[in-house]
Design a protein around this motif. Structure first.
Motif, mmCIF file in Angstrom:
data_model
loop_
_atom_site.group_PDB
_atom_site.id
_atom_site.type_symbol
_atom_site.label_atom_id
_atom_site.label_comp_id
_atom_site.label_asym_id
_atom_site.label_seq_id
_atom_site.Cartn_x
_atom_site.Cartn_y
_atom_site.Cartn_z
ATOM 1 N N LYS A 101 23.932 -4.311 10.000
ATOM 2 C CA LYS A 101 22.575 -4.845 9.845
ATOM 3 C C LYS A 101 21.850 -3.979 8.814
ATOM 4 N N ALA A 102 20.624 -4.330 8.470
ATOM 5 C CA ALA A 102 19.851 -3.585 7.470
ATOM 6 C C ALA A 102 19.623 -2.124 7.862
ATOM 7 N N ASN A 103 19.657 -1.833 9.162
ATOM 8 C CA ASN A 103 19.449 -0.446 9.623
ATOM 9 C C ASN A 103 20.776 0.328 9.735
ATOM 10 N N TYR A 104 21.850 -0.254 9.222
ATOM 11 C CA TYR A 104 23.204 0.333 9.227
ATOM 12 C C TYR A 104 23.802 0.486 10.619
ATOM 13 N N LYS A 105 23.277 -0.268 11.566
ATOM 14 C CA LYS A 105 23.873 -0.321 12.903
ATOM 15 C C LYS A 105 24.866 -1.484 12.923
ATOM 16 N N GLN A 106 25.812 -1.430 13.833
ATOM 17 C CA GLN A 106 26.895 -2.405 13.893
ATOM 18 C C GLN A 106 26.378 -3.837 13.924
ATOM 19 N N LYS A 107 27.024 -4.695 13.165
ATOM 20 C CA LYS A 107 26.697 -6.121 13.117
ATOM 21 C C LYS A 107 27.860 -6.893 13.722
ATOM 22 N N VAL A 108 27.600 -7.669 14.754
ATOM 23 C CA VAL A 108 28.674 -8.421 15.408
ATOM 24 C C VAL A 108 28.516 -9.932 15.267
ATOM 25 N N SER A 109 27.364 -10.382 14.766
ATOM 26 C CA SER A 109 27.163 -11.816 14.568
ATOM 27 C C SER A 109 26.040 -12.020 13.559
ATOM 28 N N GLY A 110 25.821 -13.263 13.198
ATOM 29 C CA GLY A 110 24.739 -13.588 12.276
ATOM 30 C C GLY A 110 25.268 -14.154 10.978
ATOM 31 N N CYS A 111 24.372 -14.286 10.012
ATOM 32 C CA CYS A 111 24.737 -14.843 8.714
ATOM 33 C C CYS A 111 25.630 -13.880 7.945
ATOM 34 N N TYR A 112 26.411 -14.462 7.041
ATOM 35 C CA TYR A 112 27.214 -13.709 6.074
ATOM 36 C C TYR A 112 28.401 -13.010 6.718
ATOM 37 N N THR A 113 28.780 -11.892 6.166
ATOM 38 C CA THR A 113 30.043 -11.265 6.534
ATOM 39 C C THR A 113 29.882 -10.288 7.693
ATOM 40 N N ILE A 114 30.876 -10.306 8.599
ATOM 41 C CA ILE A 114 30.943 -9.311 9.664
ATOM 42 C C ILE A 114 32.343 -8.710 9.625
ATOM 43 N N GLY A 115 32.495 -7.560 10.254
ATOM 44 C CA GLY A 115 33.813 -6.955 10.329
ATOM 45 C C GLY A 115 34.018 -5.864 9.296
ATOM 46 N N ILE A 116 35.238 -5.754 8.802
ATOM 47 C CA ILE A 116 35.640 -4.654 7.914
ATOM 48 C C ILE A 116 35.138 -4.873 6.492
ATOM 49 N N TYR A 117 34.585 -3.812 5.920
ATOM 50 C CA TYR A 117 34.213 -3.782 4.503
ATOM 51 C C TYR A 117 35.236 -2.884 3.823
ATOM 52 N N ARG A 118 36.014 -3.430 2.905
ATOM 53 C CA ARG A 118 37.042 -2.656 2.207
ATOM 54 C C ARG A 118 37.029 -3.070 0.746
ATOM 55 N N LYS A 119 36.661 -2.141 -0.132
ATOM 56 C CA LYS A 119 36.594 -2.420 -1.568
ATOM 57 C C LYS A 119 37.264 -1.289 -2.341
ATOM 58 N N SER A 120 37.861 -1.653 -3.466
ATOM 59 C CA SER A 120 38.521 -0.688 -4.336
ATOM 60 C C SER A 120 38.024 -0.895 -5.764
ATOM 61 N N PHE A 121 37.799 0.217 -6.448
ATOM 62 C CA PHE A 121 37.282 0.175 -7.810
ATOM 63 C C PHE A 121 38.052 1.131 -8.710
ATOM 64 N N LEU A 122 38.231 0.731 -9.943
ATOM 65 C CA LEU A 122 38.720 1.622 -10.980
ATOM 66 C C LEU A 122 37.504 2.367 -11.519
ATOM 67 N N ILE A 123 37.594 3.686 -11.632
ATOM 68 C CA ILE A 123 36.503 4.466 -12.224
ATOM 69 C C ILE A 123 36.739 4.467 -13.728
ATOM 70 N N LYS A 124 35.980 3.635 -14.447
ATOM 71 C CA LYS A 124 36.173 3.502 -15.896
ATOM 72 C C LYS A 124 35.586 4.693 -16.646
ATOM 73 N N SER A 125 34.406 5.139 -16.216
ATOM 74 C CA SER A 125 33.782 6.318 -16.825
ATOM 75 C C SER A 125 32.727 6.862 -15.882
ATOM 76 N N LYS A 126 32.385 8.136 -16.095
ATOM 77 C CA LYS A 126 31.362 8.768 -15.258
ATOM 78 C C LYS A 126 30.747 9.909 -16.037
ATOM 79 N N ASP A 127 29.459 10.123 -15.800
ATOM 80 C CA ASP A 127 28.773 11.327 -16.259
ATOM 81 C C ASP A 127 27.701 11.639 -15.231
ATOM 82 N N SER A 128 26.800 12.529 -15.539
ATOM 83 C CA SER A 128 25.843 12.973 -14.514
ATOM 84 C C SER A 128 24.856 11.894 -14.076
ATOM 85 N N THR A 129 24.655 10.838 -14.885
ATOM 86 C CA THR A 129 23.674 9.812 -14.521
ATOM 87 C C THR A 129 24.210 8.381 -14.551
ATOM 88 N N HIS A 130 25.444 8.188 -14.962
ATOM 89 C CA HIS A 130 26.025 6.845 -15.043
ATOM 90 C C HIS A 130 27.424 6.833 -14.441
#
Length: 152
Positions: free
Chosen positions: A96-125
């Motif tokens: 939920k918006a307060n980062y407490k467990q969400k078990v029902s409602g609109c949109y996605t519930i359950g596991i959040y699993r994402k993977s990203f390639l780190i293309k570039s990084k510096d101190s602000t980007h």
């Protein structure tokens, strides 16, 4: 005779990656007006934990009318992350918006699993590319955070 044993880890969160500590925001999306849908990310990373706010804009209604919200809706997730070589892995749960467990409602519930390639990084980007749909996620640092590990 001593037996090798598993060593109990302290009940404290890990330090995570120093370069990621902070609040990061995706201020714009390339070609947003031409896309059928897109999601803007705001990510707070503190120690080895993440909290993500996802704002989706969609021209297509994937949900029941009360959930569609005229094509703009927010989702939230929290969990832990790991950096391996040039990749960032986020694993947690939708909340939920307060980062407490969400078990029902609109949109996605359950596991959040994402993977990203780190293309570039510096101190602000931070420039990432989603490994699931190859969309770029370009983040700007809004607030630096110093990791102070908390008890779990």
């Amino acid at each position: 005779m001593a037996f090798p044993a598993c060593e109990r880890r302290p009940n404290v969160q890990g330090n995570g990656e120093a370069f990621l500590q902070g609040v990061w925001s995706q201020d714009s999306i390339a070609n947003a007006a031409k896309l059928m849908n897109y999601t803007q990310h705001q990510v707070k990373i503190t120690c080895d934990s993440f909290y993500v706010d996802l704002t989706t804009h969609s021209k297509v209604n994937y949900y029941e009318d009360p959930c569609y919200n005229n094509g703009v809706w927010k989702e939230y997730a929290k969990g832990v992350y790991q950096v391996r070589k040039d990749s960032l892995f986020l694993e947690g749960t939708y909340t939920k918006a307060n980062y407490k467990q969400k078990v029902s409602g609109c949109y996605t519930i359950g596991i959040y699993r994402k993977s990203f390639l780190i293309k570039s990084k510096d101190s602000t980007h931070l420039s990432l590319q989603s490994l699931s749909d190859q969309r770029d996620v370009n983040l700007v640092l809004k607030q630096k955070i110093k990791c102070v590990p908390q008890e779990l």
